[in-house]
Design an enzyme around this catalytic site. Structure first.
Site, PDB file in Angstrom:
ATOM      1  CG  HIS A 121      -1.941  -1.129   1.170  1.00 20.20           C
ATOM      2  ND1 HIS A 121      -2.523  -1.664   2.307  1.00 20.20           N
ATOM      3  CD2 HIS A 121      -2.441  -1.839   0.130  1.00 20.20           C
ATOM      4  CE1 HIS A 121      -3.342  -2.648   1.960  1.00 20.20           C
ATOM      5  NE2 HIS A 121      -3.303  -2.770   0.653  1.00 20.20           N
ATOM      6  CB  CYS A 132       9.158  14.621 -12.690  1.00 21.32           C
ATOM      7  SG  CYS A 132       9.418  15.066 -10.947  1.00 21.32           S
ATOM      8  CB  CYS A 157       8.198  18.995 -12.894  1.00 21.25           C
ATOM      9  SG  CYS A 157       7.096  17.993 -11.870  1.00 21.25           S
ATOM     10  CB  VAL A 238       2.060  -9.141  16.944  1.00 22.55           C
ATOM     11  CG1 VAL A 238       0.849  -9.666  16.179  1.00 22.55           C
ATOM     12  CG2 VAL A 238       1.965  -7.640  17.172  1.00 22.55           C
TER      13      VAL A 238
END
Length: 256
Positions: A121, A132, A157, A238
């Site tokens: 993502h 650019c 740019c 986790v």
């Protein structure tokens, strides 16, 4: 985490030729980053349509004004990698994790030392020029936006800069999607960590791996749609489970 299952899961990783991990929002929220889709997630405070690619194209100034507010809510507390990020880096450095795929855009895997994760993502720590295609560090651009430079434009740019993330209505980057699918097909062990496995196409990656014969290991607080297909389904924090698994892999490896 059952010690016997932990030992078997560690052995599967040790004996695999290719180990791939996928990380989701649960790894980021453990570092204090709010999630989006829970009952009290950020989409209860913000309208997702305000971050659609069509909004960016039609009203880049308004998009950027609200993007600044969103990013301050996401990263305003100087978030840092947590023990799960660090454990995955240790697995990489010890040669037991061959590739890391992430749904997260916070860049914390890189901060923890992970090498070239597949960012499905994008990465919110970068911005990209719509003209650019140059990439820039996001912090100075957001400082400009906070100061009223809306929308911020490219110094090379003069086209409008865009957060280097996948907005609603955009396709995932083709190269990253291809890499993730190819890695999943060739994995001997697939770790799905901190992901509900509901957001496509990432949700299909562990199933792709399992269909090709990979050992599926899931680490998530809640049950997922693939929990019934996993050889090892660790429903734990986790930041506790992943370091324990990494330690079991590394400490019992005769090569180390």
């Amino acid at each position: 985490m059952d010690e016997r299952e932990l030992s078997f899961a560690a052995s599967a990783i040790q004996n695999a030729d290719s180990v791939v991990a996928l990380t989701g929002a649960g790894v980021s929220t453990a570092s204090g980053i709010p999630d989006f889709r829970s009952e009290d997630g950020l989409w209860t405070e913000y309208d997702p349509n305000d971050f659609h690619i069509s909004r960016f194209q039609a009203d880049p100034e308004g998009f950027w004004r609200e993007r600044v507010d969103l990013v301050e809510d996401l990263f305003g507390n100087d978030v840092e990698p947590n023990a799960a990020h660090e454990a995955l880096t240790e697995l990489e450095e010890s040669g037991h994790l061959d590739a890391l795929i992430t749904q997260n855009v916070d860049g914390l895997h890189q901060e923890a030392g992970s090498d070239d994760p597949v960012e499905l993502h994008g990465n919110g720590q970068r911005v990209a020029c719509t003209g650019c295609n140059r990439r820039f560090d996001a912090d100075p651009v957001f400082e400009r936006a906070r100061g009223g430079d809306l929308p911020p434009t490219c110094e090379h740019c003069d086209d409008v800069l865009k957060p280097d993330v996948v907005l609603f209505g955009e396709q995932l980057p083709e190269h990253e999607r291809f890499r993730a699918h190819s890695l999943s097909e060739s994995a001997d062990v697939f770790l799905a960590i901190g992901s509900s496995l509901t957001v496509e196409p990432a949700a299909s990656l562990p199933e792709t791996a399992a269909d090709r014969g990979a050992t599926l290991i899931i680490v998530n607080l809640d049950s997922t749609g693939l929990s019934g297909h996993a050889e090892y389904d660790f429903r734990e924090d986790v930041t506790e489970a992943v370091p324990r698994l990494a330690d079991a892999v590394i400490d019992s490896d005769p090569r180390t």
